[in-house]
Design a protein around this motif. Structure first.
Motif, short mmCIF file in Angstrom:
data_model
loop_
_atom_site.label_atom_id
_atom_site.label_comp_id
_atom_site.label_asym_id
_atom_site.label_seq_id
_atom_site.Cartn_x
_atom_site.Cartn_y
_atom_site.Cartn_z
N LEU A 66 41.02 26.80 4.92
CA LEU A 66 39.94 27.42 4.15
C LEU A 66 39.35 28.62 4.91
N TRP A 67 39.29 28.52 6.25
CA TRP A 67 38.82 29.70 7.00
C TRP A 67 39.79 30.86 6.79
N GLN A 68 41.07 30.55 6.86
CA GLN A 68 42.09 31.58 6.67
C GLN A 68 41.95 32.23 5.31
N ALA A 69 41.71 31.42 4.29
CA ALA A 69 41.61 31.95 2.93
C ALA A 69 40.36 32.80 2.74
N HIS A 70 39.33 32.57 3.56
CA HIS A 70 38.09 33.33 3.44
C HIS A 70 37.94 34.40 4.51
N ALA A 71 38.99 34.65 5.29
CA ALA A 71 38.89 35.64 6.37
C ALA A 71 38.56 37.03 5.82
N GLY A 72 39.13 37.37 4.69
CA GLY A 72 38.83 38.67 4.10
C GLY A 72 37.37 38.79 3.72
N ALA A 73 36.80 37.71 3.17
CA ALA A 73 35.38 37.72 2.81
C ALA A 73 34.50 37.81 4.06
N GLY B 131 34.05 17.80 1.16
CA GLY B 131 32.96 18.34 1.96
C GLY B 131 32.86 19.84 1.77
N ARG B 132 31.96 20.46 2.50
CA ARG B 132 31.79 21.91 2.47
C ARG B 132 31.80 22.43 3.91
N TRP B 133 32.42 23.57 4.08
CA TRP B 133 32.53 24.19 5.40
C TRP B 133 31.71 25.47 5.43
N ASP B 134 30.90 25.63 6.46
CA ASP B 134 30.22 26.90 6.73
C ASP B 134 31.12 27.68 7.69
N LEU B 135 31.81 28.65 7.16
CA LEU B 135 32.83 29.37 7.93
C LEU B 135 32.20 30.56 8.64
N THR B 136 32.51 30.69 9.93
CA THR B 136 31.96 31.77 10.75
C THR B 136 33.08 32.35 11.61
N TRP B 137 32.76 33.40 12.37
CA TRP B 137 33.68 33.93 13.36
C TRP B 137 33.68 33.05 14.60
N GLY B 138 34.73 33.14 15.37
CA GLY B 138 34.82 32.38 16.60
C GLY B 138 33.90 32.91 17.69
N ASP B 139 33.75 32.11 18.74
CA ASP B 139 32.87 32.50 19.84
C ASP B 139 33.45 33.65 20.67
N THR C 22 48.96 21.57 3.80
CA THR C 22 47.54 21.57 3.47
C THR C 22 47.23 22.63 2.42
N CYS C 23 47.84 23.81 2.55
CA CYS C 23 47.67 24.84 1.52
C CYS C 23 48.10 24.32 0.16
N TRP C 24 49.23 23.61 0.16
CA TRP C 24 49.76 23.11 -1.10
C TRP C 24 48.85 22.06 -1.72
N ASP C 25 48.35 21.16 -0.87
CA ASP C 25 47.48 20.08 -1.37
C ASP C 25 46.14 20.62 -1.84
N LEU C 26 45.52 21.51 -1.05
CA LEU C 26 44.24 22.08 -1.46
C LEU C 26 44.39 22.99 -2.67
N GLY C 27 45.53 23.65 -2.77
CA GLY C 27 45.76 24.54 -3.90
C GLY C 27 45.84 23.83 -5.23
N ALA C 28 46.09 22.52 -5.21
CA ALA C 28 46.15 21.74 -6.44
C ALA C 28 44.76 21.35 -6.93
N LYS D 250 41.08 26.75 -6.75
CA LYS D 250 42.08 27.48 -7.52
C LYS D 250 42.00 28.99 -7.28
N ALA D 251 40.77 29.51 -7.18
CA ALA D 251 40.60 30.96 -7.02
C ALA D 251 41.15 31.47 -5.69
N LEU D 252 41.35 30.59 -4.73
CA LEU D 252 41.87 31.00 -3.42
C LEU D 252 43.37 31.23 -3.43
N ARG D 253 44.07 30.75 -4.47
CA ARG D 253 45.51 30.95 -4.63
C ARG D 253 46.27 30.51 -3.37
N LEU D 254 45.96 29.30 -2.93
CA LEU D 254 46.53 28.80 -1.69
C LEU D 254 48.03 28.54 -1.79
#
Length: 493
Positions: free
Chosen positions: A188-195, A287-295, A384-390, A395-399
């Protein structure tokens, strides 16, 4: 073997030799070699069939006519233009050179950018992904992850690693305990890296305004923030961004910023801007993830004098251009999709490579994810991409379509509009130069002359080579590459 079809079975050495002998004995062999050389030795050239005619606009007289009917196999070969070195080494070198000139123009000037831009405040920034679990690492002769001996995780595995990994160790980037690793969070972090990157570009502008005690609108009237960035895959399968951030006047590269907008202001504003960026994943029963940049955050000013604890302009441009041609294959995955548009259009998007339309999957019909030539870590990321993509919430992440990229679907390289010239302008200039050379060779009016018209009709006729052609094309690519290196050394000398 047909050029229009790609088979999973690799041809035998006897088939290669037979086809190679056929090729070199054909009447059009010399012309075929010249076309391949014109593409730079492209690994997957596009085959076009058709004709082009240049006529006098006033009289209708045909000044020059070209048809592929006279070409070998009736086709014209055109370079595929793929940026990835793992797909086409020849075209990726052209892409790398274009990226180098694009980046360097924004640092030193040229290509329509004034040389005075080199005096603007600039910084080279590396933004990383956070940790989703400990992985094996190379630490310059030190132990990987020293922990107390005998300490186990909840899955019964050692929580540390006392080995001193070599740089080419296959275990680098692999989790210490795969079951402890947060694969959903990593994907999910990878999918939101552009954002995350987009929000960072907004945050840095806001932070610069805050540090000068201005509103963002007022700050924009004095300073424009320009940038260029490229994504690089780490061994653990997650990307980080290398970026150039530059401060200009409100008119862009042609105008310097005010004296108070200096290197110190830029460097001071970056860390708080990075820390305030957060993207929250969609609601899910997982769950929900609060995605941030690394340290890990690296900030280095780009100075005219690199000896003053900074980086040289050429070094930065070369570094960024190098990664522009690399893909996810550097992290142990594959460089192509696991299914094709034809499959997806019929609702057959799957991990099985049983479709004849899929190009270059490397799998025989009926083989599954377990047969992919990837690392165990990459395989779990893909799964994981395949399972989350289902799941409908993701769906909007096109995993699934981007599972081979481990969830990342953003642009590998991008820039703000005011940073420098764009790739399209560079390519158009190269095409115009080649067209002008061709017109001069045939004694035709210059390109753009209103007295002539160009009429053409083209159709796609295939892609790639037969086995013998592929061997000879690689030989031609190596010769072209050697000639270019010699020419570059002469120019540098």
């Amino acid at each position: 073997m047909s050029k229009e079809e790609q088979h999973d079975d690799q041809p035998s050495q006897a088939e290669w030799m037979t086809d190679l002998i056929r090729l070199v004995n054909e009447p059009g062999y010399k012309r075929w070699r010249s076309m391949v050389a014109a593409t730079g030795g492209c690994a997957h050239p596009v085959h076009l069939a058709g004709q082009s005619t240049i006529v006098d606009a006033g009289t209708g007289e045909v000044l020059h006519a070209y048809s592929t009917d006279a070409e070998p196999a009736g086709h014209l070969l055109v370079a595929c233009g793929n940026r990835r070195a793992s797909v086409c080494p020849a075209c990726s070198q052209t892409y790398q050179a274009d990226t180098f000139h694009l980046i360097r123009a924004g640092l030193t000037g040229g290509k329509g950018v004034p040389e005075t831009v080199s005096a603007h405040p600039r910084a080279f920034v590396t933004l990383t992904a956070p940790s989703f679990g400990p992985v094996h690492s190379h630490r310059d002769g030190r132990p990987c992850r020293p922990r107390k001996h005998g300490r186990l995780c909840e899955h019964g595995r050692q929580v540390g690693c006392h080995l001193r990994h070599e740089p080419d160790d296959e275990r680098l980037g692999q989790p210490i305990c795969p079951d402890c690793y947060d694969y959903p969070g990593a994907v999910l972090w990878q999918a939101h890296a552009g954002a995350l990157w987009h929000r960072f570009t907004l945050a840095i502008r806001q932070e610069l305004a805050n540090q000068t005690q201005m509103t963002r609108r007022a700050f924009a009237q004095h300073v424009k923030v320009s940038f260029a960035k490229v994504a690089e895959y780490q061994r653990r399968g997650l990307i980080h961004f290398h970026a150039i951030i530059r401060l200009d006047g409100p008119a862009g590269a042609c105008e310097p910023p005010p004296d108070w907008a200096d290197h110190h202001l830029l460097v001071q504003a970056i860390p708080p801007a990075v820390r305030q960026v957060t993207v929250t994943t969609p609601p899910s029963d997982l769950g929900r993830w609060d995605l941030t940049w690394g340290d890990q955050l690296d900030i280095r000013p780009i100075l005219l004098d690199p000896s003053a604890d900074g980086l040289s302009e050429r070094a930065v441009a070369s570094y960024i251009a190098k990664y522009a041609t690399k893909g996810a294959e550097a992290s142990g995955t594959i460089d192509h999709r696991l299914s094709c548009r034809a499959c997806a259009g019929r609702g057959r998007l799957s991990l099985m490579a049983a479709c004849g339309h899929c190009h270059g999957t490397g799998l025989k019909p009926g083989l599954s994810l377990d047969a992919l030539p990837v690392t165990d870590h990459a395989r779990r990321m893909i799964r994981t991409c395949w399972d989350l993509g289902a799941r409908p919430e993701f769906k909007a992440l096109r995993l699934r379509p981007w599972a081979h990229m481990l969830g990342f679907r953003g642009h590998f390289s991008s820039k703000s509009r005011a940073y420098s010239v764009n790739l399209t302008d560079l390519r158009n200039a190269r095409a115009a130069h080649r067209a002008a050379e061709a017109r001069e060779r045939h004694g035709l009016p210059a390109l753009g002359d209103a007295t002539t018209l160009v009429l053409g009709h083209w159709r796609f006729a295939g892609i790639g080579y037969t086995p013998g052609e592929a061997i000879m094309a690689e030989h031609i690519r190596q010769r072209v590459q050697t000639a270019r290196h010699i020419q570059a050394e002469r120019e540098d000398g």
